[in-house]
Scaffold this motif. Structure first.
Motif, PDB file in Angstrom:
ATOM      1  N   ALA A   1       6.112  32.111  31.333  1.00  0.00           N
ATOM      2  CA  ALA A   1       6.011  33.170  30.259  1.00  0.00           C
ATOM      3  C   ALA A   1       7.404  33.046  29.257  1.00  0.00           C
ATOM      4  O   ALA A   1       8.463  31.500  29.740  1.00  0.00           O
ATOM      5  N   PRO A   2       7.230  33.639  28.635  1.00  0.00           N
ATOM      6  CA  PRO A   2       8.008  33.691  27.566  1.00  0.00           C
ATOM      7  C   PRO A   2       9.399  33.279  27.860  1.00  0.00           C
ATOM      8  O   PRO A   2       9.925  34.431  28.808  1.00  0.00           O
ATOM      9  N   ASP A   3      10.540  32.536  27.034  1.00  0.00           N
ATOM     10  CA  ASP A   3      11.672  31.938  27.729  1.00  0.00           C
ATOM     11  C   ASP A   3      11.814  32.973  26.816  1.00  0.00           C
ATOM     12  O   ASP A   3      12.501  33.142  25.293  1.00  0.00           O
ATOM     13  N   ALA A   4      13.458  33.961  27.224  1.00  0.00           N
ATOM     14  CA  ALA A   4      14.110  35.054  26.885  1.00  0.00           C
ATOM     15  C   ALA A   4      15.404  34.125  25.972  1.00  0.00           C
ATOM     16  O   ALA A   4      16.110  34.959  24.763  1.00  0.00           O
ATOM     17  N   SER A   5      15.936  32.815  26.043  1.00  0.00           N
ATOM     18  CA  SER A   5      16.609  32.722  25.409  1.00  0.00           C
ATOM     19  C   SER A   5      16.169  31.577  24.611  1.00  0.00           C
ATOM     20  O   SER A   5      16.757  31.520  23.468  1.00  0.00           O
ATOM     21  N   VAL A   6      14.364  31.803  24.059  1.00  0.00           N
ATOM     22  CA  VAL A   6      13.931  31.440  22.291  1.00  0.00           C
ATOM     23  C   VAL A   6      14.367  33.187  22.242  1.00  0.00           C
ATOM     24  O   VAL A   6      13.818  33.649  22.099  1.00  0.00           O
ATOM     25  N   PRO A   7      14.547  32.902  20.777  1.00  0.00           N
ATOM     26  CA  PRO A   7      13.839  34.227  19.587  1.00  0.00           C
ATOM     27  C   PRO A   7      12.482  34.194  19.716  1.00  0.00           C
ATOM     28  O   PRO A   7      12.106  33.283  19.325  1.00  0.00           O
TER      29      PRO A   7
END
Length: 138
Positions: A112-118
């Motif tokens: 899933a998309p990582d929250a740390s990546v803007p």
């Protein structure tokens, strides 16, 4: 190597060397002016006009032999046609995986998309407000 290819190769080398020698023996068109000012009779070996005709005709036939032997070597030296009419990449393995560097482990693929990546915003941000210019004093 077959006898035919050997004979053609010998003919080609001899005709190439003959062309080189004959071209170096021939005079240029401007060579007559040099002999007019004391250069001597440069072309007196074959006569006044016979040298150009003899050398140019011999060069022509040596070139004809060279081109015929080159074409024959190219025709006879070609590879035999393959039984199947496939392409040149037919025997290449179809494994398209990229080899890994020895001693390294592959990077995990995130599920899933990582929250740390803007992420890219959906709408562009508003332009900053311009400061008002100071009033001019007289």
């Amino acid at each position: 190597m077959s006898v035919t290819l050997t004979v053609l190769l010998i003919m080609q080398v001899i005709s190439a060397l003959t062309i080189i020698v004959l071209v170096l023996l021939q005079q240029g068109k401007g060579a007559d002016m040099g002999s007019a000012f004391g250069g001597g009779s440069a072309g007196s070996l074959f006569g006044a006009a016979g040298a150009a005709n003899f050398l140019s005709r011999t060069t022509k036939w040596a070139a004809v032999v060279f081109f015929i032997s080159t074409a024959a070597l190219a025709y006879l030296g070609r590879p035999a046609p393959a039984a199947s009419q496939g392409g040149v990449m037919e025997s290449h393995p179809s494994d398209l995986s990229v080899p890994a560097v020895p001693g390294s482990t592959p990077a995990p693929v995130p599920a899933a998309p990582d929250a740390s990546v803007p992420s890219v915003p959906a709408t562009p941000p508003a332009a900053p407000a311009q400061p008002e210019a100071p009033a001019q004093k007289n």
